[in-house]
Design a protein around this motif. Structure first.
Motif, PDB file in Angstrom:
ATOM      1  N   PRO A  27       8.730   5.321  11.236  1.00 55.28           N
ATOM      2  CA  PRO A  27       8.449   4.735   9.920  1.00 55.28           C
ATOM      3  C   PRO A  27       8.860   5.632   8.746  1.00 55.28           C
ATOM      4  O   PRO A  27       8.891   5.186   7.604  1.00 55.28           O
ATOM      5  N   ILE A  28       9.173   6.882   9.011  1.00 53.85           N
ATOM      6  CA  ILE A  28       9.549   7.788   7.923  1.00 53.85           C
ATOM      7  C   ILE A  28      10.927   7.422   7.377  1.00 53.85           C
ATOM      8  O   ILE A  28      11.166   7.503   6.176  1.00 53.85           O
ATOM      9  N   LYS A  30      13.511   4.913   6.121  1.00 55.09           N
ATOM     10  CA  LYS A  30      13.332   3.602   5.501  1.00 55.09           C
ATOM     11  C   LYS A  30      14.328   2.546   5.978  1.00 55.09           C
ATOM     12  O   LYS A  30      14.007   1.373   6.044  1.00 55.09           O
ATOM     13  N   ASP A 103       5.903  13.758   4.006  1.00 54.05           N
ATOM     14  CA  ASP A 103       6.382  12.388   4.240  1.00 54.05           C
ATOM     15  C   ASP A 103       5.630  11.729   5.388  1.00 54.05           C
ATOM     16  O   ASP A 103       5.228  10.573   5.306  1.00 54.05           O
ATOM     17  N   TYR A 104       5.435  12.480   6.466  1.00 58.54           N
ATOM     18  CA  TYR A 104       4.725  11.956   7.630  1.00 58.54           C
ATOM     19  C   TYR A 104       3.294  11.566   7.256  1.00 58.54           C
ATOM     20  O   TYR A 104       2.825  10.476   7.589  1.00 58.54           O
ATOM     21  N   ILE A 107       3.210   8.416   5.081  1.00 61.98           N
ATOM     22  CA  ILE A 107       3.514   7.197   5.843  1.00 61.98           C
ATOM     23  C   ILE A 107       2.350   6.801   6.737  1.00 61.98           C
ATOM     24  O   ILE A 107       2.040   5.629   6.896  1.00 61.98           O
ATOM     25  N   THR A 108       1.696   7.793   7.333  1.00 59.46           N
ATOM     26  CA  THR A 108       0.664   7.502   8.331  1.00 59.46           C
ATOM     27  C   THR A 108      -0.740   7.430   7.750  1.00 59.46           C
ATOM     28  O   THR A 108      -1.677   7.101   8.468  1.00 59.46           O
ATOM     29  N   SER A 111      -3.312   4.774   8.733  1.00 55.81           N
ATOM     30  CA  SER A 111      -2.806   3.987   9.873  1.00 55.81           C
ATOM     31  C   SER A 111      -3.222   4.649  11.179  1.00 55.81           C
ATOM     32  O   SER A 111      -3.794   5.725  11.213  1.00 55.81           O
TER      33      SER A 111
END
Length: 114
Positions: A27-28, A30, A103-104, A107-108, A111
């Motif tokens: 998911p990192i 795009k 970034d990780y 994104i997470t 989640s």
């Protein structure tokens, strides 16, 4: 038959392909083309690092120009190491790794992706 020439079982092949395909679900990144390019680079590095026989037994896909990325990376790193001080390379590497972590985590956040 020694360990290195033993046939690969289904689980080994599935694991190898799961690791290669991980970038397709990352998911990192795009865009799909980024994920496909990362998968290609992983395949190139796998062929470079492992014996050809092992790659064939693990059914790693053949890709064009598979040595271009790893060998050019070695060349670029050799030149970079000669031009940039060790301290500067360490600082840059730390900055890059912190960006990946940032970034990780972004994104997470919230989640169940780990």
């Amino acid at each position: 038959m020694d360990f290195c020439s033993a046939p690969s079982d289904k689980d080994s092949v599935l694991l190898a392909h799961s690791l290669l395909d991980e970038s397709l679900e990352n998911p990192i990144l795009k865009f799909e083309f980024q994920r496909k390019n990362l998968r290609y680079l992983h395949i190139c590095c796998t062929w470079f690092l492992l014996d050809d026989e092992v790659c064939k037994r693990l059914q790693i896909p053949e890709v064009p120009f598979r040595n271009l990325f790893p060998k050019s990376k070695i060349l670029f790193n050799t030149i970079y190491d000669q031009l940039v001080s060790r301290e500067s390379r360490i600082k840059r590497g730390n900055k890059d790794q912190m960006k990946v972590l940032e970034d990780y985590l972004a994104i997470t956040k919230g989640s169940n992706f780990h």
